[in-house]
Design a protein around this motif. Structure first.
Motif, mmCIF file in Angstrom:
data_model
loop_
_atom_site.group_PDB
_atom_site.id
_atom_site.type_symbol
_atom_site.label_atom_id
_atom_site.label_comp_id
_atom_site.label_asym_id
_atom_site.label_seq_id
_atom_site.Cartn_x
_atom_site.Cartn_y
_atom_site.Cartn_z
ATOM 1 N N SER A 169 17.353 32.488 34.029
ATOM 2 C CA SER A 169 18.488 33.210 34.568
ATOM 3 C C SER A 169 19.492 32.211 35.143
ATOM 4 N N GLU A 171 23.178 31.625 37.505
ATOM 5 C CA GLU A 171 24.149 32.103 38.487
ATOM 6 C C GLU A 171 25.536 31.607 38.098
ATOM 7 N N ILE A 172 26.484 32.517 38.010
ATOM 8 C CA ILE A 172 27.867 32.151 37.698
ATOM 9 C C ILE A 172 28.575 31.727 38.976
ATOM 10 N N ARG A 173 29.138 30.529 38.968
ATOM 11 C CA ARG A 173 29.841 30.019 40.141
ATOM 12 C C ARG A 173 31.333 30.359 40.118
ATOM 13 N N GLU A 175 33.251 33.305 38.892
ATOM 14 C CA GLU A 175 33.175 34.652 38.336
ATOM 15 C C GLU A 175 34.475 35.107 37.682
ATOM 16 N N THR A 176 35.605 34.584 38.130
ATOM 17 C CA THR A 176 36.887 35.020 37.580
ATOM 18 C C THR A 176 37.299 34.221 36.342
ATOM 19 N N ASN A 184 27.379 39.618 32.581
ATOM 20 C CA ASN A 184 26.794 40.202 33.784
ATOM 21 C C ASN A 184 26.848 39.174 34.909
ATOM 22 N N ASP A 185 26.530 39.589 36.127
ATOM 23 C CA ASP A 185 26.557 38.663 37.256
ATOM 24 C C ASP A 185 25.616 37.489 37.032
ATOM 25 N N ASN A 186 24.477 37.778 36.439
ATOM 26 C CA ASN A 186 23.542 36.724 36.050
ATOM 27 C C ASN A 186 23.294 36.861 34.548
ATOM 28 N N THR A 281 24.781 36.739 25.546
ATOM 29 C CA THR A 281 25.271 35.525 26.196
ATOM 30 C C THR A 281 25.899 34.593 25.176
#
Length: 306
Positions: A169, A171-173, A175-176, A184-186, A281
């Motif tokens: 998984s 993490e998006i640092r 997001e924009t 998705n968020d992850n 993805t």
């Protein structure tokens, strides 16, 4: 919309069987639009597999793309038929005067090998330097990412005691960022590497921004602030069985630094068929890169790339 490749390329029939729209060179020449010109420096030994994986990802846009393949002259792959290389691949001297909208520098099986000890390191450095003036946007993938970070910014790659191997998984640092449009968020993506960099080393370079990290805190995606260079350590283009084949290969070699790929086989059982949990993805990552960072910002006159 189609991806434009030579009719005889082995990936052609595979992609057509998957209902992916590939266009013949003859038909493409009679369309009154300028295709994106893309160069793939393929450093993988299993070149046809890598070609097909990347072309599958690049085909999912409304853009026509002309793809050229590049091999090193200082080292010739022994895992790919020489006739395939002669028919479909250029060497750097053959394309050095051309300009490209985008370029992908692939990974290579070079864990634990210092960059300077790589047989074709000097040639890859020459190509990376050339890319700064002849390619609008370059996508460095896996080993290509570590090579690019080291060459362009002096960031040393590190050997990991245990291979990062499996589906992780992330993490998006940022997001924009348009790169993550539709994510998705992850997000999930495969990794297969025993190489890493210190995140703090990347964050210390003002020209670089960290875009995403793995759940283990390892760099997954970074880019330059001008969006001309991307560094991606995950393999969102992998097929369902890619990690399985790598695991079988490593077991036959008797490697002790490799475990069963995490989050891959159902019940962690290598006899079961792994589900694809990263397909979206891959499609989004490559489509967003092509659309937002290549197509929408490259000059219409390709000779203006500098």
């Amino acid at each position: 919309m189609p991806i434009r490749i030579p009719d005889a390329l082995p990936a052609h029939d595979i992609l057509e069987s998957e209902n992916i729209f590939v266009m013949t060179e003859y038909r493409a020449m009679h369309q009154n639009i300028r295709p994106l010109n893309l160069l793939i420096l393929n450093l993988m030994p299993t070149k046809i597999v890598t070609e097909t994986q990347l072309l599958r990802m690049l085909s999912n846009t409304p853009l026509q793309i002309q793809v050229d393949f590049l091999q090193t002259a200082s080292y010739t792959s022994t895992h790919t038929d020489i006739h395939h290389l002669q028919q479909f691949y250029y060497t750097f001297d053959q394309i050095r005067n051309r300009r490209y909208d985008g370029m992908i520098i692939t990974g290579a099986p070079l864990d634990y090998v210092p960059c300077e000890e790589t047989l074709y390191w000097d040639e890859v450095c020459k190509i990376m330097e050339w890319s700064k003036t002849h390619v609008h946007c370059t996508f460095h993938l896996c080993w290509g990412a570590y090579a690019g970070l080291y060459y362009h910014y002096g960031i040393e790659k590190l050997d990991m005691p245990k291979k990062l191997f499996g589906i992780y998984s992330h993490e998006i640092r940022k997001e924009t960022s348009p790169l993550f449009r539709g994510f998705n968020d992850n997000f999930l993506a495969p990794h297969s590497r025993a190489t890493d960099v210190r995140l703090s080393d990347v964050e210390a370079i003002p020209e670089l921004e960290v875009m995403a990290v793995t759940e283990t805190g390892s760099l997954a995606i970074a880019k330059t602030t001008d969006s001309r260079q991307f560094f991606v350590t995950c393999h969102a283009e992998y097929d369902r069985d890619t990690l399985a084949l790598e695991y079988e290969r490593d077991m036959k070699k008797g490697l002790t630094t490799v475990d069963v790929p995490v989050n891959y086989y159902p019940d962690n059982d290598p006899t079961k068929v792994p589900p694809i949990t990263w397909r979206a993805t891959g499609q989004l990552l490559y489509s967003n890169w092509l659309n937002f960072y290549v197509y929408q910002s490259t000059p219409y006159d390709i000779e203006e790339i500098n």
